[in-house]
Scaffold this active site. Structure first.
Site, PDB file in Angstrom:
ATOM      1  CG  ASP A 175      -1.765   1.227   1.357  1.00 51.70           C
ATOM      2  OD1 ASP A 175      -2.566   1.469   0.437  1.00 51.70           O
ATOM      3  OD2 ASP A 175      -1.648   1.943   2.376  1.00 51.70           O
ATOM      4  CG  ASP A 228      -0.411   5.048   2.916  1.00 57.14           C
ATOM      5  OD1 ASP A 228      -0.810   4.325   1.999  1.00 57.14           O
ATOM      6  OD2 ASP A 228      -0.873   5.011   4.066  1.00 57.14           O
ATOM      7  CE1 TYR A 275      -7.435  10.245   7.065  1.00 55.85           C
ATOM      8  CE2 TYR A 275      -9.193   8.641   6.824  1.00 55.85           C
ATOM      9  CZ  TYR A 275      -7.861   8.954   6.781  1.00 55.85           C
ATOM     10  OH  TYR A 275      -6.933   8.003   6.440  1.00 55.85           O
TER      11      TYR A 275
END
Length: 483
Positions: free
Chosen positions: A160, A162, A239
């Site tokens: 993943d 990021d 968020y």
């Protein structure tokens, strides 16, 4: 030939068993959507809200993203070796080959083989060198090869990325270049090719995902319309629309825009989950590749003046983010002075203490349920959680995650035409559908009613759907057609 056929069959079985979406729906105990939970390495320390791999609600999630690995000398590297591979847990002995969190992940995966684990690289504090590793074909290859070696060594199911963020933004010390926009896509392409090649050799399908920004400016610095084809799914960080970096108390993760928000027009329009998700859809990303991010923490301000019960007020002192279980404690304490309010426009709660002029914005069980309904209504891939330790300890420590899990498990038993959610398709549903079409009611009694009322799958609820439902109830057709 027999050997090749056996290997082919084995590869097909492994591919089918590696979850990237709908395959979970065939098992009644597993959710119909992804539930991706970030596990923070640093929570192993008492002062950081002690939380172990054993605390993860393994039976309620589909993917675990281990946060984080870093980039060192152009390759993926462990940040905290004690936490990751050295600290002994449970039945670990001196000769256990992999201890720490990684060893625990390996052990628990044997009990929960459907849960996939990914190593997340970067994050807010460790994105400094992404621009360097993405810069050339050689640097991309070195990094991608190191990721393959890493997940093979520590038995992860994928990687993943990021990167916070290409081109601009993030920590001030990040290396950044204008060409990051294109190089990010090329980095993902290289990783995809290397992971696919490794998967063919290993007889499994390795996953490649990213954490994608929510802000319009950061989205423009990437190429979602190009890079998505290299990814299994995308975790959108919906968020941090507001936080300690500003002095106005606003929502951390509003589902929709509040028309009373006094912010400048672009912020008012775009700083919400709905706008962000639709922006990625506008870039042509398939809906089922998109996971909506939800926070298990709160943003806070104090010494607030103005606003409506603190909301949109000006603060002279911001607070560090705090985990949801702390917010729950404030709600449970009779003398805390905090009152929960609900923003009907933004569809999220907030806390206000008038005596101390303190305000917290957060997600709770109600807003999470609404967000799960949004995922279902828009056919998104699922939910991403930052991060798992924020859930409060009562009820086994996974109350918020249970809301998500229950939403996606229950959804599998829904029937098209059952717009009031009573488990039956009958004249009552026909009545509700008619009243909705005539605008007597603005919504159906059941949160997923709009989705279940679109009987021909054309994204419209009209007389065609009414005719289909009526014919089904009268038994002139045996099943309700979708598409």
């Amino acid at each position: 030939m027999k050997k090749k056929l056996t290997l082919l069959i084995l590869s097909i079985i492994v591919f089918i068993s590696s979850y990237t979406g709908a395959s979970y729906a065939e098992n009644a105990s597993l959710p119909s959507k992804r539930i991706v939970g970030y596990f923070a390495e640093w929570n192993i320390y008492i002062e950081n809200n002690y939380y172990e791999v054993s605390d993860i609600p393994w039976d309620k999630i589909t993917h675990i993203n281990y946060a984080f690995a870093k980039i060192e000398n152009g390759k993926i590297a462990i940040i905290d070796k004690w936490a990751a591979i050295q600290k002994p847990f449970g039945d670990d002995t001196w000769d256990t080959p992999i201890k720490g969190h990684f060893g625990q992940l390996i052990k628990y995966k044997k009990q929960f083989p459907n849960v996939k684990t990914l190593i997340s690289v970067g994050g807010w504090t460790e994105s400094k060198y992404f621009s360097d590793v993405a810069l050339t074909e050689e640097s991309r290859t070195i990094f991608a090869d190191s990721c393959v070696e890493f997940i093979r060594t520590y038995q992860f199911d994928g990687v993943d990325i990021d990167w916070e963020y290409p081109v601009s933004g993030g920590v001030a010390t990040n290396i950044r270049r204008p060409e990051d926009k294109q190089n990010f896509t090329l980095l993902l392409k290289c990783l995809r090719e290397k992971l696919d090649a490794a998967g063919e050799e290993d007889g499994k399908s390795y996953l490649l995902t990213i954490a994608a920004p929510a802000g319009s400016y950061n989205i423009k610095n990437t190429e979602p319309e190009l890079y998505h084809k290299y990814l299994d799914f995308i975790n959108v960080m919906t968020y941090d629309y507001s936080g300690s970096w500003e002095d106005v108390a606003n929502h951390l993760s509003p589902l929709y825009m509040n028309p009373n928000d006094p912010s400048y027009p672009e912020r008012k329009e775009k700083f919400n989950v709905d706008w962000t998700i639709k922006e990625y859809l506008r870039h042509g990303i398939p809906a089922d590749k998109i996971n909506m991010g939800v926070p298990y923490y709160a943003a806070g301000w104090e010494e607030i003046s103005g606003g409506v019960s603190g909301l949109f007020g000006t603060s002279s002192k911001t607070l560090n983010s705090t985990q949801f279980h702390y917010i729950n404690g404030l709600l449970q304490a009779a003398d805390s002075g905090f009152v929960r309010y609900w923003d009907e426009d933004a569809m999220v709660p907030y806390l206000w203490n008038p005596a101390t002029a303190t305000f917290y914005s957060y997600d709770d069980e109600v807003s999470l349920k609404n967000k799960c309904n949004y995922v279902m209504d828009n056919n998104l891939g699922g939910i991403m959680i930052w991060e798992l330790s924020g859930d409060y300890p009562e009820g086994g420590g996974n109350t918020l995650t249970s809301v998500i899990y229950d939403s996606f498990v229950t959804a599998k038993n829904e029937m098209y035409g059952d717009v009031n959610g009573d488990g039956k398709v009958n004249s009552t549903d026909l009545m509700f559908l008619k009243r909705y079409m005539l605008r007597v009611i603005s919504d159906f009694p059941y949160p997923g009613g709009k989705r279940l009322a679109d009987l021909n799958g054309d994204d419209n609820i009209n007389s065609t759907d009414y005719t289909i439902l009526k014919r089904y109830i009268l038994k002139t057709i045996d099943s309700i057609p979708i598409n």
